[in-house]
Design a protein around this motif. Structure first.
Motif, short mmCIF file in Angstrom:
data_model
loop_
_atom_site.label_atom_id
_atom_site.label_comp_id
_atom_site.label_asym_id
_atom_site.label_seq_id
_atom_site.Cartn_x
_atom_site.Cartn_y
_atom_site.Cartn_z
N SER A 149 23.59 11.51 18.48
CA SER A 149 24.13 12.64 19.23
C SER A 149 25.62 12.77 18.93
O SER A 149 26.36 11.79 19.00
N SER A 151 27.16 15.49 20.45
CA SER A 151 27.59 16.22 21.65
C SER A 151 27.56 15.24 22.82
O SER A 151 27.04 14.13 22.70
N ASP A 152 28.13 15.63 23.95
CA ASP A 152 28.20 14.73 25.10
C ASP A 152 26.83 14.19 25.48
O ASP A 152 26.69 13.04 25.90
N SER A 153 25.83 15.02 25.32
CA SER A 153 24.45 14.63 25.58
C SER A 153 23.53 15.51 24.75
O SER A 153 23.80 16.71 24.60
N SER A 154 22.49 14.92 24.18
CA SER A 154 21.48 15.68 23.44
C SER A 154 20.15 15.46 24.12
O SER A 154 19.60 14.35 24.12
N GLU A 155 19.62 16.53 24.72
CA GLU A 155 18.42 16.43 25.55
C GLU A 155 17.22 17.03 24.83
O GLU A 155 17.35 17.92 23.99
N THR A 170 16.66 11.61 25.62
CA THR A 170 18.06 12.00 25.71
C THR A 170 18.90 10.99 24.94
O THR A 170 18.79 9.79 25.17
N THR A 172 22.92 9.99 23.64
CA THR A 172 24.34 10.20 23.90
C THR A 172 25.14 9.58 22.75
O THR A 172 24.61 8.77 21.99
N PRO A 173 26.43 9.95 22.63
CA PRO A 173 27.26 9.36 21.57
C PRO A 173 27.76 7.97 21.90
O PRO A 173 28.58 7.42 21.17
N PHE A 174 27.25 7.37 22.98
CA PHE A 174 27.78 6.08 23.43
C PHE A 174 26.82 4.92 23.19
O PHE A 174 27.13 3.78 23.54
N GLY A 195 21.66 20.39 22.63
CA GLY A 195 22.65 19.44 22.13
C GLY A 195 22.77 19.51 20.62
O GLY A 195 22.16 20.36 19.96
#
Length: 210
Positions: A149, A151-155, A170, A172-174, A195
């Motif tokens: 991901s 983006s902040d979140s990819s759903e 989902t 996330t970039p984290f 996302g």
């Protein structure tokens, strides 16, 4: 039919490339001119500050950029083509050199994706694309593929016909949940409902957005 733009960067190209068709737009960026000459591909535009080529070509289709600028040569070339209505991009010689430049090209792929364009950046060992709220289809293939991901979140992420599948996940970039997956010799689909995903893959593969 989507208008296609081919952009050639300065890095060595030692893998199979797609040949531009009549009506496609071809841009050489700086030292990328040597790649088009080696491949015997004509250019519609040659763009750059020509620091890596070492001289300024003397052609009517040359656009000289300042050495101090906000865009990279490839970034300028992409915006130049977008302004002229091109929506599909095949970019060679722009992956695998400096890490910061590769990351800059990943951001440019994200820029294109957010505009509804589709871009493939081809490298010596790995290539990548970025999709936003859409799907990309890969032919029957082997080798690694990774999905992140950006983006902040990819759903609503689906990975279909890969070694490790996801359904309505989902990302996330984290956390790198999508790293080091594999193709399994079947046509595969990677999609995201909401996302932006960066997709890295190996081999001479030409995925398609449908």
């Amino acid at each position: 039919m989507s208008k296609k733009c081919f952009i050639f960067g300065a890095l060595e190209i030692n893998h199979k490339i797609m040949q531009p068709d009549d009506g496609d737009f071809v841009i050489a960026c700086d030292r990328g001119l040597l790649n088009t000459q080696k491949l015997n591909i004509g250019c519609d535009a040659v763009i750059g500050d020509f620091d890596s080529l070492g001289y300024c070509p003397n052609n009517d289709n040359v656009i000289i950029l300042p050495t101090h600028k906000d865009d990279t040569d490839i970034g300028y070339a992409i915006k130049y083509a977008v302004e002229r209505g091109y929506t599909v991009f095949y970019i060679y010689g722009a992956v695998g050199g400096r890490y910061d430049m590769t990351f800059a090209n990943l951001q440019l792929a994200s820029f294109l994706s957010k505009k509804g364009c589709f871009a493939l950046f081809f490298g010596k060992h790995q290539s990548f694309t970025v999709i936003t709220d859409s799907s990309v289809y890969f032919p029957k293939a082997e080798g690694r593929v990774s999905v992140f991901s950006v983006s902040d979140s990819s759903e609503g992420v689906d990975l279909i016909n890969l070694e490790y599948e996801l359904n309505n996940a989902t990302l996330t970039p984290f956390y790198p949940l999508g790293v080091s997956n594999s193709f399994i010799g079947k046509e595969s689909v990677i999609s995201v409902r909401n996302g932006t995903l960066a997709i890295f893959f190996e081999g001479d593969i030409i995925p398609e957005r449908r």
